[in-house]
Scaffold this active site. Structure first.
Site, PDB file in Angstrom:
ATOM      1  N   HIS A 263       0.838  -1.201   0.000  1.00  0.00           N
ATOM      2  CA  HIS A 263       0.000   0.000   0.000  1.00  0.00           C
ATOM      3  C   HIS A 263       0.876   1.255   0.000  1.00  0.00           C
ATOM      4  CE1 HIS A 263      -3.761   2.236   1.147  1.00  0.00           C
ATOM      5  NE2 HIS A 263      -2.858   3.087   1.598  1.00  0.00           N
ATOM      6  N   GLU A 264       1.772   1.320   0.969  1.00  0.00           N
ATOM      7  CA  GLU A 264       2.640   2.503   1.056  1.00  0.00           C
ATOM      8  C   GLU A 264       3.592   2.552  -0.146  1.00  0.00           C
ATOM      9  OE1 GLU A 264       1.637   4.655   3.109  1.00  0.00           O
ATOM     10  OE2 GLU A 264       0.358   3.290   4.275  1.00  0.00           O
ATOM     11  N   HIS A 267       1.829   4.444  -2.787  1.00  0.00           N
ATOM     12  CA  HIS A 267       1.952   5.887  -2.501  1.00  0.00           C
ATOM     13  C   HIS A 267       3.370   6.360  -2.850  1.00  0.00           C
ATOM     14  CE1 HIS A 267      -1.861   6.675  -0.550  1.00  0.00           C
ATOM     15  NE2 HIS A 267      -1.674   5.816   0.425  1.00  0.00           N
ATOM     16  N   GLU A 293      -4.574   7.710  -3.060  1.00  0.00           N
ATOM     17  CA  GLU A 293      -5.061   6.438  -2.525  1.00  0.00           C
ATOM     18  C   GLU A 293      -5.294   5.425  -3.655  1.00  0.00           C
ATOM     19  OE1 GLU A 293      -4.960   5.865   0.581  1.00  0.00           O
ATOM     20  OE2 GLU A 293      -6.230   4.127   0.951  1.00  0.00           O
TER      21      GLU A 293
HETATM   22 MG    MG Z   1      -3.259   5.270   1.989  1.00  0.00          MG
END
Ligand code: MG
Length: 494
Positions: A263-264, A267, A293
């Protein structure tokens, strides 16, 4: 004499240099700062943020903006730069210093009160702070201005140009589709039970190396970023050449950290993909929280929860965690990775039921800011909403409306960006697949470069040149369409 646009760019760089220093202090606070450093850190951060606010609202900067805007011969990109910088500065100038200070102070105290109240489920101790926070956010909304409802002014801080009247029909439609879909999926799938590796020790240093390997494979440049550990995973981009990611590990579960890392990592790829030459201008910043996101959810879910991903990486995981994975088959792993179950806690929710958690929060926020819901009635409204959307009811407020930090820090209008990110992500994946061919074939082969470059070219490199909705249209050929997300879930789970 330097051109006005050059002077403006130079001023932007100096502002960004201060912001990055502030970001680095924040990152350090969550990762390495000794616990007794907190008081001094707060002083440093307050001093920096005062300097930043003064510079951002200074008349000197305003003159630079006016001069640059008056130039007849600037490029389209520079015009976008001036437009976005003016937007930021106008917002900052609308907030009186006294309100900014009061917001900062109350936010800090309210968050501490929330943290204590949540730990002992003492709702009454937190409610007065929540009331204060809401009153301040109302004042802020009035200062910022809006065309339809005060809530729009808050939404706009995270998703520029967005309004409740735009978000509401999208989330309503989504919930209508999701609630029955989630029920069908839960009925069809059987609960996987406890994972075979649960409780088997996975050495933390080995986990760190494995997680870094996964990041490297997806194309995150570890010479232009780091991976560390923190209680709540986050990404802090200081510059495309310095992007800090965090994840969290459990020593008895090698899988626990992976999805936070991916997830990160998503980003992080966005932050590393921003144009370096625009650092310090809005063209070097991410366009919106929803778009940010979308990048994280794409790598976490579309990639990381796919069968093709684990066809490639389960054998590698076995090399790292040998004993813990002795009894684990691909089938078992996939049933754990894609377990669907209505649950009370948003951050632990699966990708099917997750957006229902967001729909609940959005509905409540809207009611609070339109005056239809009092803070005293929040717990009840929350619990009934959970029951209606997910068929389960919290036993206490810690499992209910006290679970997330956002409201205690005044982050109203933030939650919808999580749901929009999921929708953007599905639409972006579909467009990417139309152009690049099967993503699963690439994922299984570990060929992530074409996907990463596609995202960089269509999304990352543009910074804030176009508004988020326009950028999505340019990248995918159409306006936001929630059908992609529903279709993705249906295909994957049914
Ligand atoms: Mg996030």
């Amino acid at each position: 004499m330097l051109k006005p646009i050059v002077l403006l760019r130079n001023a932007g760089k100096e502002l960004q240099a201060l912001r990055s220093a502030e970001g680095l202090l924040g990152w350090d606070q969550e990762t390495f700062m000794p616990s007794k450093g907190g008081t001094a850190r707060a002083e440093s951060q307050a001093a920096l943020s005062t300097v930043l606010h003064q510079r951002l609202t200074s008349d000197a900067l305003w003159v630079l903006i006016e001069n640059a805007a008056a130039q007849p011969d600037i490029s389209d990109r520079d015009r976008a730069l001036v437009r976005e910088m003016r937007r930021d500065i106008e917002k900052a100038r609308k907030i009186p210093e006294e309100l900014a200070t009061e917001l900062a102070r109350t936010t800090s105290l309210s968050q501490q009160a929330w943290s204590k109240a949540r730990a002992k489920n003492a709702t009454d101790e937190f409610l007065p702070w929540l009331e204060k926070m809401i009153a301040l956010k109302r004042r802020e909304a009035e200062c910022l201005g809006y065309s339809e409802t005060p809530y729009d002014a808050l939404l706009d801080q995270f998703e520029p140009g967005s309004k409740a009247s735009v978000v509401k029909p999208i989330l309503d439609k989504l919930s209508e589709g999701l609630a029955p879909l989630a029920r069908r999926i839960v009925e069809k799938s059987k609960a996987p039970g406890v994972a075979s590796w649960q409780g088997k020790k996975a050495d933390l240093e080995t986990q760190r190396r494995f997680n870094e390997t996964l990041l490297r494979e997806m194309g995150f440049d570890l010479e232009a970023g780091r991976l560390d550990a923190s209680a709540h995973p986050f990404t802090q981009g200081l510059h495309p050449g310095d992007v800090r990611l965090t994840t969290r590990y459990r020593e008895d579960d090698w899988l626990y950290a992976i999805f936070s890392t991916l997830h990160e990592g998503g980003h992080g790829l966005y932050e590393q993909g921003l144009p370096e030459e625009e650092w310090g201008t809005p063209l070097g910043e991410a366009v919106s929280l929803s778009m940010h996101e979308s990048q994280s959810r794409l790598w976490e879910n579309r990639v990381g929860r796919s069968r093709s991903y684990w066809e490639r990486y389960l054998p590698l995981a076995r090399e790292y965690f040998g004993d813990a994975l002795m009894a684990t088959t691909l089938e078992e792993l996939m049933s754990q990775v894609n377990k669907v179950q209505p649950s009370l806690i948003r951050v632990e929710a699966d990708e099917v039921t997750y957006n229902l958690h967001i729909a609940l929060r959005f509905g409540l926020e809207e009611k609070i800011f339109s005056g239809q819901l009092e803070v005293r009635g929040l717990a009840d409204a929350w619990n009934s909403g959970m029951e209606k959307l997910l068929g389960i009811r919290p036993k206490n407020d810690t499992e209910g409306f006290l679970q997330d930090v956002h409201w205690s820090c005044g982050l109203f209008g933030y939650f919808p960006t999580y749901a929009m990110g999921n929708l953007y992500s599905a639409q972006i994946s579909a467009a990417m697949e139309r152009e690049l061919g099967s993503l699963d074939v690439k994922i299984k082969a570990g060929e992530f470069a074409p996907m990463r470059e596609w995202l960089r070219d269509r999304i990352h490199k543009h910074g804030r040149e176009f508004p988020a909705a326009e950028l999505l249209h340019r990248a995918t050929g159409e306006d936001l369409n929630p059908e992609y997300f529903l279709k993705y879930l249906e295909t994957k789970y049914l």
